[in-house]
Design a protein around this motif. Structure first.
Motif, PDB file in Angstrom:
ATOM      1  N   PRO A 134     -14.776 -18.497  13.065  1.00 47.05           N
ATOM      2  CA  PRO A 134     -14.001 -17.353  13.573  1.00 47.05           C
ATOM      3  C   PRO A 134     -12.729 -17.797  14.286  1.00 47.05           C
ATOM      4  O   PRO A 134     -12.555 -18.981  14.602  1.00 47.05           O
ATOM      5  CB  PRO A 134     -14.973 -16.679  14.538  1.00 47.05           C
ATOM      6  CG  PRO A 134     -15.857 -17.795  15.010  1.00 47.05           C
ATOM      7  CD  PRO A 134     -16.006 -18.712  13.844  1.00 47.05           C
ATOM      8  N   TYR A 182     -14.763 -15.165  23.387  1.00 47.18           N
ATOM      9  CA  TYR A 182     -15.556 -14.328  22.483  1.00 47.18           C
ATOM     10  C   TYR A 182     -16.203 -15.136  21.358  1.00 47.18           C
ATOM     11  O   TYR A 182     -17.381 -14.947  21.057  1.00 47.18           O
ATOM     12  CB  TYR A 182     -14.687 -13.224  21.879  1.00 47.18           C
ATOM     13  CG  TYR A 182     -14.071 -12.297  22.890  1.00 47.18           C
ATOM     14  CD1 TYR A 182     -14.849 -11.372  23.580  1.00 47.18           C
ATOM     15  CD2 TYR A 182     -12.709 -12.358  23.173  1.00 47.18           C
ATOM     16  CE1 TYR A 182     -14.285 -10.523  24.532  1.00 47.18           C
ATOM     17  CE2 TYR A 182     -12.130 -11.512  24.116  1.00 47.18           C
ATOM     18  CZ  TYR A 182     -12.920 -10.602  24.788  1.00 47.18           C
ATOM     19  OH  TYR A 182     -12.355  -9.776  25.726  1.00 47.18           O
ATOM     20  N   SER A 183     -15.418 -16.002  20.699  1.00 47.74           N
ATOM     21  CA  SER A 183     -15.899 -16.635  19.469  1.00 47.74           C
ATOM     22  C   SER A 183     -16.124 -18.133  19.577  1.00 47.74           C
ATOM     23  O   SER A 183     -16.570 -18.747  18.604  1.00 47.74           O
ATOM     24  CB  SER A 183     -14.901 -16.366  18.328  1.00 47.74           C
ATOM     25  OG  SER A 183     -13.675 -17.049  18.550  1.00 47.74           O
ATOM     26  N   THR A 243     -19.670 -19.521  18.722  1.00 51.14           N
ATOM     27  CA  THR A 243     -19.996 -19.378  17.304  1.00 51.14           C
ATOM     28  C   THR A 243     -19.221 -20.400  16.481  1.00 51.14           C
ATOM     29  O   THR A 243     -19.790 -21.064  15.603  1.00 51.14           O
ATOM     30  CB  THR A 243     -19.673 -17.954  16.819  1.00 51.14           C
ATOM     31  OG1 THR A 243     -20.386 -17.010  17.622  1.00 51.14           O
ATOM     32  CG2 THR A 243     -20.069 -17.769  15.358  1.00 51.14           C
ATOM     33  N   ASP A 245     -12.931 -13.804  10.993  1.00 53.29           N
ATOM     34  CA  ASP A 245     -13.883 -13.017  11.761  1.00 53.29           C
ATOM     35  C   ASP A 245     -14.615 -12.103  10.789  1.00 53.29           C
ATOM     36  O   ASP A 245     -14.254 -12.005   9.605  1.00 53.29           O
ATOM     37  CB  ASP A 245     -13.175 -12.194  12.831  1.00 53.29           C
ATOM     38  CG  ASP A 245     -12.525 -13.059  13.904  1.00 53.29           C
ATOM     39  OD1 ASP A 245     -12.973 -14.196  14.104  1.00 53.29           O
ATOM     40  OD2 ASP A 245     -11.550 -12.584  14.525  1.00 53.29           O
ATOM     41  N   SER A 290     -19.111  -9.281  19.791  1.00 51.65           N
ATOM     42  CA  SER A 290     -18.461  -9.305  21.103  1.00 51.65           C
ATOM     43  C   SER A 290     -19.132  -8.352  22.085  1.00 51.65           C
ATOM     44  O   SER A 290     -19.060  -8.549  23.298  1.00 51.65           O
ATOM     45  CB  SER A 290     -16.975  -8.956  20.968  1.00 51.65           C
ATOM     46  OG  SER A 290     -16.802  -7.664  20.412  1.00 51.65           O
ATOM     47  N   TYR A 338     -18.663 -12.286  14.632  1.00 52.44           N
ATOM     48  CA  TYR A 338     -18.272 -13.660  14.334  1.00 52.44           C
ATOM     49  C   TYR A 338     -19.430 -14.367  13.627  1.00 52.44           C
ATOM     50  O   TYR A 338     -20.598 -14.194  14.008  1.00 52.44           O
ATOM     51  CB  TYR A 338     -17.938 -14.417  15.630  1.00 52.44           C
ATOM     52  CG  TYR A 338     -17.066 -13.616  16.565  1.00 52.44           C
ATOM     53  CD1 TYR A 338     -15.750 -13.315  16.239  1.00 52.44           C
ATOM     54  CD2 TYR A 338     -17.575 -13.127  17.769  1.00 52.44           C
ATOM     55  CE1 TYR A 338     -14.955 -12.558  17.081  1.00 52.44           C
ATOM     56  CE2 TYR A 338     -16.788 -12.371  18.625  1.00 52.44           C
ATOM     57  CZ  TYR A 338     -15.482 -12.088  18.283  1.00 52.44           C
ATOM     58  OH  TYR A 338     -14.701 -11.338  19.114  1.00 52.44           O
TER      59      TYR A 338
END
Length: 378
Positions: free
Chosen positions: A94, A100-101, A104, A249, A334, A348
């Motif tokens: 992502p 946020y990502s 991941t 994403d 998120s 993600y």
């Protein structure tokens, strides 16, 4: 202002190396989308990659075919970290803000690091990212010769880029040249760079390597342009000196994204999004461009990297013998959407493309077993 290695800074963007004037792309999203302090950023990436290793050691590869599964010494289904080991050739990661990502993305980059460490030939990283701001009807290559990150500069493989331009000049895969300002406006490739720089510095210390960034326009998934780009990418996926990163994403859900699809049979909104995204992953894992194109057509899922993913699928379709396979190893949202009028979220996913061993080609992660991480809940 002098720089190491005989490099002289002319201004904020131009510099001299020997007698050649060069231009660099600045880390435009540093300090907002990710930390611009090199020490803090390194510490953050190190932590996330360590967490990713622990996580992937708990996730299992299961048999999904007739040839049996990957097994540990005790006969149990092997962990993702063990089964994929150093055999990954590409990742899907992502590109949102790291808060946020980042975790991941780290799951994908941990597997890249293992591959880079296991294969000393890797010296070229090719990144395909979608264009969010600039309308492109084809793909674009950079005019910059260097990309800056808080962790240091990354050299662009200008020689290979010129080769690409010449080879594709009269084909459906022809390229535009991206101005530095347009390049800096886009985040999909930049968000991969600190991870790439950190992984190469820690797993391939002292190795000379370079970057080939390709910004992908609205070229379609099952189109002539996508097929031409897939034909270009296929030999790179089989080249021991190249590692490929696909930037994407998954679902962007909510009124602010003009996308509020919900399958009420799946449960709450966030549960519907999980099912939607997992169906998208299944379409990608099929390695069939038409299957993925039909999924996007039917669901309109707002997977922003659908065109780079389409190129990947076109490339895999041109590699004989199902030599490479795709699995997804981590999934997050998120936030959990429950109120259609005010909630929104972005999803993600971390994916890996790796060489399948002949005796375990039926082994794969079951996407339905992917658990959901919610960023706002840590």
């Amino acid at each position: 202002r002098s720089r190491p290695g005989g490099v002289i800074q002319l201004d904020g963007r131009h510099w001299l190396e020997g007698e050649m004037k060069k231009v660099e792309r600045l880390a435009a999203h540093g300090g907002s989308w990710y930390d611009s302090n090199s020490a803090l950023l390194s510490k953050q990436l190190q932590l996330w990659l360590q967490e990713a290793q622990s996580y992937l050691n708990t996730q299992r590869i299961h048999s999904s075919g007739s040839k049996g599964g990957v097994e540990d010494a005790d006969g149990a289904a092997a962990s993702v970290a063990h089964a994929v080991a150093g055999r990954s050739k590409a990742i899907i990661a992502p590109h949102a803000g790291y808060r946020y990502s980042g975790r991941t993305a780290a799951a994908a980059y941990y597997l890249m690091g293992e591959a880079v460490a296991a294969n000393p030939d890797v010296s070229r990283i090719v990144v395909l990212g979608p264009s969010h701001h600039l309308h492109l009807s084809q793909c674009a290559l950079p005019s910059a010769q260097c990309y800056q990150t808080p962790l240091g500069a990354i050299r662009i493989d200008t020689g290979y880029i010129e080769t690409l331009k010449r080879e594709c000049e009269d084909s459906a895969a022809s390229f535009e040249t991206l101005s530095v300002s347009d390049d800096e406006d886009e985040h999909s490739i930049e968000m991969q760079l600190p991870f790439i720089k950190y992984v190469m510095d820690t797993k391939a210390a002292g190795r000379s390597w370079s970057l080939v960034p390709i910004l992908v326009g609205q070229i379609g998934i099952d189109s002539e342009k996508s097929e031409a780009m897939g034909k270009l990418l296929a030999p790179l996926l089989q080249d021991s000196s190249t590692f490929v990163v696909i930037s994407s994403d998954f679902c962007h859900w909510g009124k602010r994204f003009s996308y509020t699809y919900q399958d009420k049979h799946a449960g709450s909104i966030w549960e519907s999004i999980v099912q939607l995204d997992k169906n998208g992953m299944k379409a990608i894992v099929s390695e069939n461009p038409s299957t993925f194109a039909n999924y996007i057509k039917d669901t309109k899922n707002t997977i922003c990297g659908r065109h780079p993913i389409g190129i990947l699928l076109q490339a895999l379709a041109r590699i004989p013998g199902n030599a490479l396979r795709i699995d997804f190893v981590k999934y997050a949202q998120s936030s959990r959407c429950v109120n259609a009028s005010k909630d929104s979220s972005v999803s993600y996913a971390a994916g890996v493309i790796y060489s399948a061993l002949p005796d375990v080609s039926g082994s794969q992660r079951h996407i339905d077993q992917l658990s959901l991480s919610v960023v706002s809940e840590g």
